[in-house]
Structures are given as structure tokens and as C-alpha cells.
Design a protein around this motif. Structure first.
Motif, PDB file in Angstrom:
ATOM      1  N   ASP A  79     -20.346 -79.689 -68.424  1.00  0.00           N
ATOM      2  CA  ASP A  79     -20.628 -80.760 -69.376  1.00  0.00           C
ATOM      3  C   ASP A  79     -19.335 -81.322 -69.934  1.00  0.00           C
ATOM      4  O   ASP A  79     -18.286 -80.674 -69.921  1.00  0.00           O
ATOM      5  N   HIS A  80     -19.448 -82.539 -70.445  1.00  0.00           N
ATOM      6  CA  HIS A  80     -18.356 -83.189 -71.162  1.00  0.00           C
ATOM      7  C   HIS A  80     -17.102 -83.359 -70.307  1.00  0.00           C
ATOM      8  O   HIS A  80     -15.979 -83.142 -70.751  1.00  0.00           O
ATOM      9  N   LEU A  81     -17.319 -83.731 -69.046  1.00  0.00           N
ATOM     10  CA  LEU A  81     -16.172 -84.053 -68.186  1.00  0.00           C
ATOM     11  C   LEU A  81     -15.548 -85.363 -68.619  1.00  0.00           C
ATOM     12  O   LEU A  81     -16.239 -86.282 -69.063  1.00  0.00           O
ATOM     13  N   SER A  82     -14.254 -85.465 -68.462  1.00  0.00           N
ATOM     14  CA  SER A  82     -13.604 -86.744 -68.695  1.00  0.00           C
ATOM     15  C   SER A  82     -13.921 -87.674 -67.525  1.00  0.00           C
ATOM     16  O   SER A  82     -14.414 -87.232 -66.476  1.00  0.00           O
ATOM     17  N   THR A  83     -13.670 -88.949 -67.721  1.00  0.00           N
ATOM     18  CA  THR A  83     -13.932 -89.912 -66.643  1.00  0.00           C
ATOM     19  C   THR A  83     -13.157 -89.537 -65.385  1.00  0.00           C
ATOM     20  O   THR A  83     -13.688 -89.577 -64.268  1.00  0.00           O
ATOM     21  N   GLU A  84     -11.889 -89.150 -65.542  1.00  0.00           N
ATOM     22  CA  GLU A  84     -11.055 -88.806 -64.402  1.00  0.00           C
ATOM     23  C   GLU A  84     -11.573 -87.556 -63.695  1.00  0.00           C
ATOM     24  O   GLU A  84     -11.613 -87.483 -62.463  1.00  0.00           O
ATOM     25  N   GLU A  85     -11.999 -86.569 -64.459  1.00  0.00           N
ATOM     26  CA  GLU A  85     -12.515 -85.332 -63.869  1.00  0.00           C
ATOM     27  C   GLU A  85     -13.802 -85.589 -63.098  1.00  0.00           C
ATOM     28  O   GLU A  85     -14.021 -85.027 -62.016  1.00  0.00           O
ATOM     29  N   ALA A  86     -14.679 -86.414 -63.674  1.00  0.00           N
ATOM     30  CA  ALA A  86     -15.925 -86.749 -62.984  1.00  0.00           C
ATOM     31  C   ALA A  86     -15.634 -87.472 -61.672  1.00  0.00           C
ATOM     32  O   ALA A  86     -16.252 -87.190 -60.633  1.00  0.00           O
ATOM     33  N   SER A 399     -21.669 -99.047 -49.415  1.00  0.00           N
ATOM     34  CA  SER A 399     -21.342 -99.114 -50.833  1.00  0.00           C
ATOM     35  C   SER A 399     -22.189-100.107 -51.612  1.00  0.00           C
ATOM     36  O   SER A 399     -21.994-100.260 -52.789  1.00  0.00           O
ATOM     37  N   GLU A 400     -23.096-100.814 -50.987  1.00  0.00           N
ATOM     38  CA  GLU A 400     -23.963-101.744 -51.686  1.00  0.00           C
ATOM     39  C   GLU A 400     -25.331-101.102 -51.865  1.00  0.00           C
ATOM     40  O   GLU A 400     -26.105-101.043 -50.925  1.00  0.00           O
ATOM     41  N   PRO A 401     -25.663-100.538 -53.013  1.00  0.00           N
ATOM     42  CA  PRO A 401     -26.970 -99.923 -53.208  1.00  0.00           C
ATOM     43  C   PRO A 401     -28.075-100.944 -52.929  1.00  0.00           C
ATOM     44  O   PRO A 401     -27.870-102.137 -53.066  1.00  0.00           O
ATOM     45  N   PRO A 402     -29.256-100.537 -52.491  1.00  0.00           N
ATOM     46  CA  PRO A 402     -29.721 -99.152 -52.475  1.00  0.00           C
ATOM     47  C   PRO A 402     -29.531 -98.463 -51.130  1.00  0.00           C
ATOM     48  O   PRO A 402     -30.287 -97.544 -50.817  1.00  0.00           O
ATOM     49  N   HIS A 403     -28.563 -98.891 -50.312  1.00  0.00           N
ATOM     50  CA  HIS A 403     -28.386 -98.276 -49.000  1.00  0.00           C
ATOM     51  C   HIS A 403     -27.991 -96.812 -49.098  1.00  0.00           C
ATOM     52  O   HIS A 403     -28.243 -96.040 -48.190  1.00  0.00           O
ATOM     53  N   HIS A 404     -27.307 -96.415 -50.140  1.00  0.00           N
ATOM     54  CA  HIS A 404     -26.848 -95.030 -50.262  1.00  0.00           C
ATOM     55  C   HIS A 404     -27.558 -94.377 -51.446  1.00  0.00           C
ATOM     56  O   HIS A 404     -27.684 -94.983 -52.512  1.00  0.00           O
ATOM     57  N   PRO A 405     -28.060 -93.138 -51.336  1.00  0.00           N
ATOM     58  CA  PRO A 405     -28.832 -92.494 -52.405  1.00  0.00           C
ATOM     59  C   PRO A 405     -27.986 -91.949 -53.542  1.00  0.00           C
ATOM     60  O   PRO A 405     -28.527 -91.555 -54.566  1.00  0.00           O
ATOM     61  N   ALA A 406     -26.666 -91.924 -53.394  1.00  0.00           N
ATOM     62  CA  ALA A 406     -25.833 -91.297 -54.417  1.00  0.00           C
ATOM     63  C   ALA A 406     -25.993 -91.898 -55.811  1.00  0.00           C
ATOM     64  O   ALA A 406     -26.035 -91.166 -56.796  1.00  0.00           O
ATOM     65  N   PRO A 407     -26.067 -93.240 -55.984  1.00  0.00           N
ATOM     66  CA  PRO A 407     -26.142 -93.803 -57.340  1.00  0.00           C
ATOM     67  C   PRO A 407     -27.306 -93.266 -58.157  1.00  0.00           C
ATOM     68  O   PRO A 407     -27.158 -92.941 -59.336  1.00  0.00           O
ATOM     69  N   ALA A 408     -28.486 -93.139 -57.537  1.00  0.00           N
ATOM     70  CA  ALA A 408     -29.640 -92.643 -58.274  1.00  0.00           C
ATOM     71  C   ALA A 408     -29.415 -91.222 -58.753  1.00  0.00           C
ATOM     72  O   ALA A 408     -29.850 -90.835 -59.841  1.00  0.00           O
ATOM     73  N   LEU A 409     -28.739 -90.430 -57.940  1.00  0.00           N
ATOM     74  CA  LEU A 409     -28.451 -89.050 -58.328  1.00  0.00           C
ATOM     75  C   LEU A 409     -27.436 -89.013 -59.460  1.00  0.00           C
ATOM     76  O   LEU A 409     -27.573 -88.267 -60.420  1.00  0.00           O
ATOM     77  N   LEU A 410     -26.413 -89.838 -59.354  1.00  0.00           N
ATOM     78  CA  LEU A 410     -25.359 -89.844 -60.364  1.00  0.00           C
ATOM     79  C   LEU A 410     -25.915 -90.248 -61.726  1.00  0.00           C
ATOM     80  O   LEU A 410     -25.483 -89.753 -62.764  1.00  0.00           O
ATOM     81  N   LYS A 411     -26.866 -91.136 -61.729  1.00  0.00           N
ATOM     82  CA  LYS A 411     -27.409 -91.662 -62.972  1.00  0.00           C
ATOM     83  C   LYS A 411     -27.945 -90.558 -63.867  1.00  0.00           C
ATOM     84  O   LYS A 411     -27.781 -90.546 -65.088  1.00  0.00           O
ATOM     85  N   ASN A 412     -28.614 -89.591 -63.225  1.00  0.00           N
ATOM     86  CA  ASN A 412     -29.273 -88.541 -63.987  1.00  0.00           C
ATOM     87  C   ASN A 412     -28.433 -87.264 -64.117  1.00  0.00           C
ATOM     88  O   ASN A 412     -28.689 -86.451 -64.988  1.00  0.00           O
ATOM     89  N   LYS A 413     -27.495 -87.065 -63.211  1.00  0.00           N
ATOM     90  CA  LYS A 413     -26.792 -85.789 -63.165  1.00  0.00           C
ATOM     91  C   LYS A 413     -25.463 -85.769 -63.913  1.00  0.00           C
ATOM     92  O   LYS A 413     -25.039 -84.723 -64.384  1.00  0.00           O
ATOM     93  N   ILE A 414     -24.773 -86.897 -63.966  1.00  0.00           N
ATOM     94  CA  ILE A 414     -23.427 -86.879 -64.520  1.00  0.00           C
ATOM     95  C   ILE A 414     -23.446 -87.132 -66.023  1.00  0.00           C
ATOM     96  O   ILE A 414     -24.076 -88.074 -66.503  1.00  0.00           O
ATOM     97  N   LYS A 415     -22.748 -86.299 -66.720  1.00  0.00           N
ATOM     98  CA  LYS A 415     -22.588 -86.468 -68.164  1.00  0.00           C
ATOM     99  C   LYS A 415     -21.116 -86.710 -68.441  1.00  0.00           C
ATOM    100  O   LYS A 415     -20.304 -85.805 -68.320  1.00  0.00           O
ATOM    101  N   VAL A 416     -20.786 -87.915 -68.791  1.00  0.00           N
ATOM    102  CA  VAL A 416     -19.391 -88.273 -69.006  1.00  0.00           C
ATOM    103  C   VAL A 416     -19.103 -88.283 -70.487  1.00  0.00           C
ATOM    104  O   VAL A 416     -19.889 -88.822 -71.284  1.00  0.00           O
ATOM    105  N   ALA A 417     -17.979 -87.708 -70.891  1.00  0.00           N
ATOM    106  CA  ALA A 417     -17.597 -87.637 -72.301  1.00  0.00           C
ATOM    107  C   ALA A 417     -17.348 -89.014 -72.863  1.00  0.00           C
ATOM    108  O   ALA A 417     -16.783 -89.869 -72.179  1.00  0.00           O
TER     109      ALA A 417
END
Length: 417
Positions: A79-86, A399-417
Motif C-alpha cells: 500500500d501507499h506506493l509512490s507514483t514512481e514505485e507503482a 496501447s489503445e484500450p480496450p484492446h489490452h485488459p491491463a487498465p481494468a485491472l490497474l483501476k481496482n488494484k493499484i493504490k497510489v499515494a
């Protein structure tokens, strides 16, 4: 010891058993301890386009992508990763392999080169400062035979004399003869097969000296054609280079008779650094002679011509001089038109590399490195600013969503400080 009762002995034995059991248990439990798991080292991710293209692909890049495994890896993010760490962690997991595109870009030749073969079958036109012409003349006994116009050797000498006297100004000429010693009898074969002589060394044409060299020999022996070709390669080896053109003419009326391999030697000549233009002239040869001489010419990437008389030989050499002049002029004009065509092809190649979407998934470099602003990697999704969002778009080829599933995962999983 005699004073101990039965109950006392029992107590001693029980106590000893418990001590031994305790030590054994302690050792067993100690042996099952697992070493501490080392924390995974996350490398620093690149930000600049050039470095992004060169960086190592992520664990789940390309065909290695597994949604379940990616979710598990994202759940393990602190939790609480910096932008650079994420960003570093995302690239470590999902960074795509752009090395093929980068290598293609780096290998793109920006020059415009006309691939029209020049008259000597070369592509790059040398800046000619010097021309070397070496003539190999068969002086075996069969050249004493007669054809329409006279004796073959006399007619060959006359044609060669006229040809050499009219080479371009500044050109160098040499004359090598072979088979001119001994006789065509079996007893003189060894002597004749070793006769291979440069009677006029490579230098500018001098009519008096050249004439003297022509008068030094008569047709007499066997035909060491292979050794003559080998010697020609040695004669010209020091004249390799883009600013020198080497031309080798072979005038022969028959096949190799000394056991050599003229095809093999011709191949070596053609592949040598001197890059010669080889012209084989069959002078009144039979079918077997024609077949071998044609193979010799082919092995040297040269040409073959049959002549049956002195007049034929003279005309052929005259045509050679005019052909060289004419074809080089024609090549010069045609190559200008081809250069314009190549320029158009080169521009199309650059545009494809930058913008083409062949299958709707893999994109050109412009789409990878400067993606649209509407991407789901934007700040409203995971808390990154515009510049960082652009960098994150370099995580995948699609890199143009929704072709790649990563953005949907990032939305819910990443917590940026």
C-alpha cells in the motif's frame, strides 16, 4: 544405589527419557525452519522513449500474459506506493518487448541507393581513377591451325594489338601467354604445362614494347588454362579497390589439357577482392571446348563469346569497347529515374514503421510512444498525471484500450499515494 526403591528407579528412567525426547524434538523442529524469503528486487523502469524501447520485457508481456497471475501479482503490491514505485512495478510485470521494433528502426537505412546493376554487374559505382586490362592468350599447338582469314594465332595477335592500342587514356594493359613452350607431344607435356608467362607486365600501353612482346612466342604446346587464370589473379591482387576497374580477357581455342581445374580457378578469380570483369572468348572451339569455357565464364560471373574467324574476333573486341562506353552512359541516365522511385519507397517504409496498424493490434512507433489522451491509463483512473500516463501506455503494444485488459485491472488494484 541399593537404597533406591522401585518407585525411585522408575522416576529416574522417566526423567532421562523426557530429557532425550526434548533434545530430539528440538533438533527436528530446528531442521524444519525455512530460510527467509528474499524480497524481489524491482528494477528502475525507463521513461524516455528510446530507453523504453530497449528495456527488458515484463514477466507477463506478450504471450506470457495470464490474467489470474497478474491479479495475484497486483494484490501483492504494498500500500501507499509512490507514483514512481507503482510505475516501476507495473513495467516489471507488464512491460512489452519493443526491441524488435527498435532494432527495425535502428536498421532503417536513410540513404537512397539505386540497386540497378551497373554494366559490370556491380551496384555501387566506383569512382574510376584507373583501369587495368589483362589479356590471357592461349599459345597451345592448336592455335597454329587455320580459320577463315588465316592462322588463328596471327589473327588473335592482330586483334589484340588493335584492341590494346585503343584502351582509354591512362589505362594499364598486360599480356600473359600460356602453353607456348615445349611442344604438344607427350614427351614435352611437363615443360609445356609449366609455361605461363607475363610477356607484357601491367603498365600503360607502349606500341613498340607491346609489339615486341607479341613476337616473343609461337603456338606450340599444351593448354594450362587453369594456371593462367590463377596467375592473372596474382597479377591483379594489389589492384583491389573501389577506384580501380579490372578487366580480364581470355582468348582460347580449347579445353584445359594439363589436368588443372579452370572452373575452380575462375571462381576464385571472381570472388577475389579485385572484382574483375571476366570475358572468355572461344576462338574456333569444338562443342567440348565451348561447354568448358562457358562454365569457366559462369564461375567467374563473366561472359562467354564464340568467334570462328579473325574478322569475328576483331569485331567482337571493337564491340566490347563501344558496349562498355554505351552501357555506362545508359546506366547513369536510368539510375537517376530509379533514385526518384527509391525515394518514394523509402518514404513509404518510414510511414509504415511509424503509423501502420497491420492487424489492428500491433501499432507503429508513433502510436506506441505518443498514445491518444483518451486512454484509460489517465489520471482519473489511477492517479497519474498526463506525462506519466503516456509512459504507462508504453506497457503494451495494444496501447489503445480496450484492446489490452491491463487498465481494468490497474483501476481496482493499484493504490497510489
Amino acid at each position: 544405589m541399593k537404597g533406591l526403591s522401585l518407585q525411585g528407579w522408575f522416576a529416574v528412567v522417566l526423567t532421562t527419557a523426557l530429557i532425550v525426547s526434548g533434545c530430539s524434538t528440538g533438533e527436528k523442529e530446528g531442521s524444519q525452519e525455512k530460510p527467509e524469503k528474499k524480497e524481489e528486487t524491482i528494477p528502475k523502469a525507463a521513461h524516455e522513449p528510446k530507453e523504453i524501447m530497449k528495456q527488458k520485457p515484463g514477466r507477463f508481456s506478450g504471450d506470457n500474459y495470464d490474467r489470474k497471475k497478474v491479479e495475484q501479482a497486483l494484490d501483492q503490491f504494498p500500500d501507499h506506493l509512490s507514483t514512481e514505485e507503482a510505475y516501476d512495478r507495473l513495467v516489471y510485470l507488464l512491460g512489452e518487448n519493443y526491441r524488435p521494433q527498435y532494432e527495425e528502426l535502428m536498421s532503417l537505412d536513410p540513404t537512397i541507393q539505386v540497386n540497378e546493376k551497373t554494366p559490370d554487374n556491380k551496384i555501387n559505382v566506383p569512382s574510376i581513377e584507373l583501369m587495368n586490362v589483362e589479356i590471357l592468350l592461349d599459345a597451345s599447338g592448336s592455335m597454329a591451325g587455320r580459320v577463315d582469314g588465316g592462322v588463328k594465332m596471327d589473327l588473335a595477335k592482330q586483334a589484340i594489338r588493335e584492341f590494346a592500342s585503343d584502351v582509354p587514356e591512362g589505362a594499364q594493359v598486360s599480356l600473359r601467354v600460356y602453353g607456348h613452350k615445349g611442344s604438344n607431344q607427350k614427351k614435352d607435356k611437363a615443360v609445356s604445362c609449366q609455361s605461363n608467362e607475363l610477356v607484357y607486365p601491367l603498365k600503360s600501353y607502349d606500341s613498340s614494347q607491346f609489339e615486341q612482346s607479341l613476337n616473343q612466342f609461337k603456338p606450340t604446346g599444351w593448354t594450362p588454362l587453369a594456371s593462367a587464370i590463377q596467375a592473372a589473379r596474382e597479377d591483379l591482387k594489389e589492384w583491389a579497390g573501389e577506384k580501380t576497374r579490372n578487366i580480364v580477357y581470355v582468348v582460347s581455342d580449347g579445353v584445359e589439357t594439363c589436368g588443372g581445374d579452370p572452373v575452380k580457378e575462375a571462381k576464385k578469380l571472381g570472388e577475389s577482392g579485385i572484382e574483375p570483369m571476366v570475358k572468355i572468348i572461344g576462338f574456333d572451339v569444338d562443342d567440348a571446348g565451348q561447354q568448358q569455357l562457358k562454365k569457366v565464364a559462369k564461375a567467374a560471373d563473366g561472359s562467354y563469346q564464340t568467334v570462328t574467324s579473325g574478322d569475328d574476333l576483331k569485331k567482337y573486341l571493337e564491340r566490347e569497347k563501344e558496349r562498355i562506353k554505351r552501357e555506362w552512359r545508359g546506366w547513369s541516365n536510368h539510375s537517376k529515374l530509379k533514385a526518384q522511385e527509391k525515394w518514394g519507397e523509402k518514404m513509404s517504409e518510414v510511414e509504415d514503421l511509424l503509423f501502420k496498424k497491420p492487424d489492428g493490434k500491433e501499432m507503429g512507433l508513433a502510436y506506441i510512444l505518443v498514445p491518444p489522451q483518451r486512454t484509460l491509463y489517465g489520471k482519473s483512473q489511477i492517479g497519474l498525471d498526463g506525462g506519466e500516463a503516456k509512459s504507462l501506455c508504453a506497457l503494451c503494444k495494444r496501447s489503445e484500450p480496450p484492446h489490452h485488459p491491463a487498465p481494468a485491472l490497474l483501476k481496482n488494484k493499484i493504490k497510489v499515494a
